[in-house]
Design a protein around this motif. Structure first.
Motif, PDB file in Angstrom:
ATOM      1  N   PRO A  71       0.844  -1.200   0.000  1.00 49.02           N
ATOM      2  CA  PRO A  71       0.000   0.000   0.000  1.00 49.02           C
ATOM      3  C   PRO A  71       0.880   1.251   0.000  1.00 49.02           C
ATOM      4  O   PRO A  71       2.054   1.186   0.365  1.00 49.02           O
ATOM      5  N   PRO A  72       0.309   2.384  -0.419  1.00 52.07           N
ATOM      6  CA  PRO A  72       1.106   3.616  -0.418  1.00 52.07           C
ATOM      7  C   PRO A  72       1.447   4.021   1.010  1.00 52.07           C
ATOM      8  O   PRO A  72       0.711   3.687   1.946  1.00 52.07           O
ATOM      9  N   PRO A  73       2.544   4.747   1.185  1.00 52.19           N
ATOM     10  CA  PRO A  73       2.855   5.255   2.520  1.00 52.19           C
ATOM     11  C   PRO A  73       1.679   6.086   3.032  1.00 52.19           C
ATOM     12  O   PRO A  73       1.024   6.792   2.249  1.00 52.19           O
ATOM     13  N   GLU A  74       1.416   5.996   4.301  1.00 52.59           N
ATOM     14  CA  GLU A  74       0.252   6.684   4.904  1.00 52.59           C
ATOM     15  C   GLU A  74       0.203   8.162   4.527  1.00 52.59           C
ATOM     16  O   GLU A  74      -0.853   8.678   4.196  1.00 52.59           O
ATOM     17  N   VAL A  75       1.342   8.820   4.540  1.00 53.40           N
ATOM     18  CA  VAL A  75       1.380  10.255   4.253  1.00 53.40           C
ATOM     19  C   VAL A  75       0.936  10.562   2.822  1.00 53.40           C
ATOM     20  O   VAL A  75       0.504  11.676   2.523  1.00 53.40           O
ATOM     21  N   LEU A  76       1.011   9.580   1.923  1.00 51.49           N
ATOM     22  CA  LEU A  76       0.622   9.793   0.522  1.00 51.49           C
ATOM     23  C   LEU A  76      -0.704   9.135   0.160  1.00 51.49           C
ATOM     24  O   LEU A  76      -1.197   9.314  -0.947  1.00 51.49           O
ATOM     25  N   SER A  77      -1.290   8.412   1.065  1.00 52.82           N
ATOM     26  CA  SER A  77      -2.450   7.573   0.750  1.00 52.82           C
ATOM     27  C   SER A  77      -3.711   8.338   0.357  1.00 52.82           C
ATOM     28  O   SER A  77      -4.647   7.738  -0.155  1.00 52.82           O
ATOM     29  N   SER A  78      -3.734   9.645   0.577  1.00 53.72           N
ATOM     30  CA  SER A  78      -4.913  10.409   0.171  1.00 53.72           C
ATOM     31  C   SER A  78      -4.569  11.494  -0.842  1.00 53.72           C
ATOM     32  O   SER A  78      -5.402  12.342  -1.144  1.00 53.72           O
ATOM     33  N   ARG A  79      -3.373  11.452  -1.394  1.00 65.21           N
ATOM     34  CA  ARG A  79      -2.963  12.452  -2.385  1.00 65.21           C
ATOM     35  C   ARG A  79      -3.370  11.995  -3.781  1.00 65.21           C
ATOM     36  O   ARG A  79      -2.888  10.982  -4.287  1.00 65.21           O
ATOM     37  N   LEU A  80      -4.234  12.751  -4.389  1.00 65.55           N
ATOM     38  CA  LEU A  80      -4.788  12.400  -5.689  1.00 65.55           C
ATOM     39  C   LEU A  80      -3.698  12.175  -6.737  1.00 65.55           C
ATOM     40  O   LEU A  80      -3.730  11.184  -7.472  1.00 65.55           O
ATOM     41  N   GLY A  81      -2.741  13.073  -6.829  1.00 62.56           N
ATOM     42  CA  GLY A  81      -1.689  12.945  -7.829  1.00 62.56           C
ATOM     43  C   GLY A  81      -0.899  11.659  -7.678  1.00 62.56           C
ATOM     44  O   GLY A  81      -0.613  10.965  -8.658  1.00 62.56           O
ATOM     45  N   TYR A  82      -0.552  11.332  -6.449  1.00 63.09           N
ATOM     46  CA  TYR A  82       0.202  10.107  -6.184  1.00 63.09           C
ATOM     47  C   TYR A  82      -0.610   8.881  -6.586  1.00 63.09           C
ATOM     48  O   TYR A  82      -0.113   7.989  -7.268  1.00 63.09           O
ATOM     49  N   LEU A  83      -1.864   8.855  -6.173  1.00 62.22           N
ATOM     50  CA  LEU A  83      -2.714   7.697  -6.462  1.00 62.22           C
ATOM     51  C   LEU A  83      -2.978   7.546  -7.962  1.00 62.22           C
ATOM     52  O   LEU A  83      -2.897   6.438  -8.498  1.00 62.22           O
ATOM     53  N   LEU A  84      -3.297   8.655  -8.633  1.00 61.54           N
ATOM     54  CA  LEU A  84      -3.538   8.591 -10.072  1.00 61.54           C
ATOM     55  C   LEU A  84      -2.282   8.148 -10.816  1.00 61.54           C
ATOM     56  O   LEU A  84      -2.353   7.336 -11.738  1.00 61.54           O
ATOM     57  N   LYS A  85      -1.135   8.671 -10.424  1.00 59.79           N
ATOM     58  CA  LYS A  85       0.114   8.300 -11.084  1.00 59.79           C
ATOM     59  C   LYS A  85       0.368   6.802 -10.974  1.00 59.79           C
ATOM     60  O   LYS A  85       0.656   6.139 -11.969  1.00 59.79           O
ATOM     61  N   HIS A  86       0.237   6.265  -9.769  1.00 61.82           N
ATOM     62  CA  HIS A  86       0.544   4.850  -9.590  1.00 61.82           C
ATOM     63  C   HIS A  86      -0.526   3.943 -10.201  1.00 61.82           C
ATOM     64  O   HIS A  86      -0.195   2.872 -10.715  1.00 61.82           O
ATOM     65  N   ALA A  87      -1.770   4.378 -10.196  1.00 61.04           N
ATOM     66  CA  ALA A  87      -2.816   3.609 -10.887  1.00 61.04           C
ATOM     67  C   ALA A  87      -2.536   3.619 -12.391  1.00 61.04           C
ATOM     68  O   ALA A  87      -2.648   2.592 -13.061  1.00 61.04           O
ATOM     69  N   TYR A  88      -2.133   4.785 -12.926  1.00 65.08           N
ATOM     70  CA  TYR A  88      -1.814   4.901 -14.347  1.00 65.08           C
ATOM     71  C   TYR A  88      -0.621   4.019 -14.718  1.00 65.08           C
ATOM     72  O   TYR A  88      -0.645   3.336 -15.755  1.00 65.08           O
ATOM     73  N   LEU A  89       0.406   4.017 -13.893  1.00 64.70           N
ATOM     74  CA  LEU A  89       1.573   3.182 -14.173  1.00 64.70           C
ATOM     75  C   LEU A  89       1.191   1.706 -14.204  1.00 64.70           C
ATOM     76  O   LEU A  89       1.620   0.959 -15.091  1.00 64.70           O
ATOM     77  N   ARG A  90       0.383   1.289 -13.247  1.00 66.62           N
ATOM     78  CA  ARG A  90      -0.050  -0.114 -13.209  1.00 66.62           C
ATOM     79  C   ARG A  90      -0.911  -0.435 -14.432  1.00 66.62           C
ATOM     80  O   ARG A  90      -0.749  -1.475 -15.063  1.00 66.62           O
ATOM     81  N   LEU A  91      -1.828   0.463 -14.777  1.00 66.04           N
ATOM     82  CA  LEU A  91      -2.668   0.258 -15.963  1.00 66.04           C
ATOM     83  C   LEU A  91      -1.800   0.174 -17.224  1.00 66.04           C
ATOM     84  O   LEU A  91      -2.040  -0.666 -18.089  1.00 66.04           O
ATOM     85  N   GLY A  92      -0.796   1.031 -17.323  1.00 70.60           N
ATOM     86  CA  GLY A  92       0.099   1.001 -18.475  1.00 70.60           C
ATOM     87  C   GLY A  92       0.837  -0.323 -18.600  1.00 70.60           C
ATOM     88  O   GLY A  92       0.977  -0.871 -19.698  1.00 70.60           O
ATOM     89  N   GLU A  93       1.306  -0.851 -17.472  1.00 71.04           N
ATOM     90  CA  GLU A  93       1.998  -2.151 -17.481  1.00 71.04           C
ATOM     91  C   GLU A  93       1.053  -3.261 -17.932  1.00 71.04           C
ATOM     92  O   GLU A  93       1.417  -4.102 -18.762  1.00 71.04           O
ATOM     93  N   GLU A  94      -0.142  -3.263 -17.385  1.00 71.19           N
ATOM     94  CA  GLU A  94      -1.120  -4.298 -17.737  1.00 71.19           C
ATOM     95  C   GLU A  94      -1.544  -4.176 -19.195  1.00 71.19           C
ATOM     96  O   GLU A  94      -1.710  -5.180 -19.889  1.00 71.19           O
ATOM     97  N   SER A  95      -1.712  -2.951 -19.662  1.00 71.94           N
ATOM     98  CA  SER A  95      -2.099  -2.717 -21.052  1.00 71.94           C
ATOM     99  C   SER A  95      -1.007  -3.213 -21.996  1.00 71.94           C
ATOM    100  O   SER A  95      -1.296  -3.899 -22.993  1.00 71.94           O
ATOM    101  N   ALA A  96       0.236  -2.883 -21.703  1.00 71.07           N
ATOM    102  CA  ALA A  96       1.349  -3.324 -22.559  1.00 71.07           C
ATOM    103  C   ALA A  96       1.408  -4.847 -22.617  1.00 71.07           C
ATOM    104  O   ALA A  96       1.598  -5.422 -23.694  1.00 71.07           O
TER     105      ALA A  96
END
Length: 155
Positions: A6-31
């Motif tokens: 899971p993301p570090p607690e301090v980052l767990s509610s930051r939209l930019g952090y969450l969107l970035k990591h969701a996007y990276l995971r989606l990109g890996e799965e898509s590729a």
């Protein structure tokens, strides 16, 4: 953050952090899903846009995709090299190239779309069906919304 941690607690509610990591995971799965079809996500988007309209020029397709002219030429060149699209001069305007899917391109689009849809279902599996639908709807709203200018600072 590792893939399963899971993301570090301090980052767990930051939209930019969450969107970035969701996007990276989606990109890996898509590729991974599209690799057997010999295309990537951008190329799939080009095929889908071209398939949705019979008479798109390179420039018109670039506008629909939100890419610049140079990027579009490179994408079409790559797809043409794979025999998935062909360029033809517009009969109405000889300065324009109309880009169309080849029969191989239509088949590749169909197969790659099935792979994309299956990948997206797996990616969204941690969400309920209604939450997955809500997420897509919310993202569509954010992407479609006009840019809001910054408000002037109050004294």
């Amino acid at each position: 953050m590792t893939r399963d941690a899971p993301p570090p607690e301090v980052l767990s509610s930051r939209l930019g952090y969450l969107l970035k990591h969701a996007y990276l995971r989606l990109g890996e799965e898509s590729a991974r899903a599209l690799a057997p079809h010999g295309i990537d996500g951008r190329e799939l988007a080009v095929l889908a846009v071209l398939d949705a309209d019979d008479e798109l020029s390179q420039l018109e397709a670039a506008g629909k995709l939100g890419v610049d002219r140079t990027t579009m030429v490179a994408l079409v060149d790559a797809l043409e090299g794979k025999e998935l699209v062909e360029r033809r001069r517009s009969p109405q305007d000889r300065r324009k190239n109309i880009v169309r899917l080849t029969p191989i391109g239509r088949e590749r689009l169909r197969d790659a779309e099935v792979a994309r849809q299956e990948m997206e279902r797996r990616f969204l599996a941690p969400l309920s069906d209604s939450d997955a639908t809500l997420l897509v709807r919310a993202l569509r709203s954010l992407v479609s919304a006009p840019t809001v200018p910054e408000s002037p600072e109050s004294p």
